[in-house]
Design a protein around this motif. Sequence first.
Motif, short mmCIF file in Angstrom:
data_model
loop_
_atom_site.label_atom_id
_atom_site.label_comp_id
_atom_site.label_asym_id
_atom_site.label_seq_id
_atom_site.Cartn_x
_atom_site.Cartn_y
_atom_site.Cartn_z
N TYR A 59 3.30 -15.12 1.16
CA TYR A 59 4.52 -14.79 0.44
C TYR A 59 5.30 -13.66 1.08
O TYR A 59 6.51 -13.57 0.92
CB TYR A 59 4.24 -14.58 -1.05
N TYR A 60 4.64 -12.83 1.85
CA TYR A 60 5.36 -11.84 2.66
C TYR A 60 6.30 -12.59 3.60
O TYR A 60 7.48 -12.26 3.71
CB TYR A 60 4.37 -10.98 3.46
N TYR A 73 4.80 -17.66 -6.30
CA TYR A 73 3.72 -16.70 -6.04
C TYR A 73 2.88 -16.49 -7.30
O TYR A 73 1.65 -16.47 -7.26
CB TYR A 73 4.33 -15.37 -5.58
N LYS A 88 7.48 -15.64 3.31
CA LYS A 88 8.52 -16.34 2.57
C LYS A 88 9.64 -15.39 2.12
O LYS A 88 10.82 -15.73 2.23
CB LYS A 88 7.92 -17.07 1.36
N VAL A 89 9.25 -14.22 1.63
CA VAL A 89 10.26 -13.25 1.20
C VAL A 89 11.02 -12.72 2.41
O VAL A 89 12.24 -12.57 2.37
CB VAL A 89 9.62 -12.11 0.38
N THR A 126 12.20 -5.74 2.60
CA THR A 126 12.06 -6.20 1.22
C THR A 126 10.72 -6.89 1.01
O THR A 126 10.05 -6.67 -0.01
CB THR A 126 13.22 -7.15 0.85
N ALA A 127 10.31 -7.68 1.98
CA ALA A 127 9.02 -8.37 1.89
C ALA A 127 7.88 -7.37 1.86
O ALA A 127 6.94 -7.50 1.07
CB ALA A 127 8.86 -9.34 3.06
N PHE A 136 15.04 -14.26 -4.34
CA PHE A 136 13.68 -13.76 -4.55
C PHE A 136 12.94 -14.42 -5.71
O PHE A 136 11.78 -14.80 -5.57
CB PHE A 136 13.70 -12.24 -4.79
N GLU A 157 20.40 -11.30 -3.83
CA GLU A 157 18.99 -11.13 -3.45
C GLU A 157 18.06 -11.66 -4.54
O GLU A 157 17.05 -12.31 -4.25
CB GLU A 157 18.68 -9.65 -3.19
N ILE A 214 10.93 -17.63 -5.38
CA ILE A 214 9.75 -17.39 -4.53
C ILE A 214 8.68 -16.68 -5.35
O ILE A 214 7.49 -17.04 -5.30
CB ILE A 214 10.13 -16.55 -3.28
N TYR A 215 9.08 -15.69 -6.13
CA TYR A 215 8.12 -14.95 -6.95
C TYR A 215 7.44 -15.87 -7.96
O TYR A 215 6.24 -15.78 -8.20
CB TYR A 215 8.77 -13.77 -7.67
N PHE A 272 7.80 -5.70 -1.53
CA PHE A 272 7.24 -6.63 -2.51
C PHE A 272 5.71 -6.63 -2.43
O PHE A 272 5.02 -6.47 -3.44
CB PHE A 272 7.79 -8.05 -2.30
#
Length: 166
Positions: free
Chosen positions: A116-117, A65, A119-120, A128-129, A58, A54, A61-62, A132
């Motif tokens: 980004y929600y 972001y 994307k996650v 998980t999104a 993640f 994970e 992507i973060y 986050f």
Amino acid sequence: MRSLAVVFAAVFALTLAPGASVAQTDTYLELLRSDIKAETVAILTEVMEFSDEEGKAFWPIYRAYEVEGAKLGDRRVALLKDYAASFDNLSNEKAKELANASFKLQEDRIKLNKSYYKKVAKALDENTAARFVQVMNQINLLIDVQVAAGIPLIEKYTESVQEAAR
């Protein structure tokens, strides 16, 4: 998360202090961003409880972001500096300009979080999104409260203020 807000408040107060040079302000902001970045990563690492797999999905992507969020942060600092520079002689026009810029910044933060929600969620899952976005919202709210506490309210617009603005 509390220490994140305290660090932000202390350094941010210094950046808007009268007599602070541009170089000092920029140095403080870089220190602030470094601290916020490190604290945020630590909080996310602890709260999100990623498996190795994970985490591999993640963190890239973060990082993207974070880059986009830094651009919003730049705009926010510029807006606050503009407000500070205009505070003593704030005209109706300038107040409107600052308010509209603030609204746009808030809208763009929401757009960033929605983007980004998605994307996650695509890389991991909806739960998980959502977690986050929830964590990032809590961090941003802490920072917002600390910033707001250090910003004086706009004074009532009177004839004397109007004349001074001319």
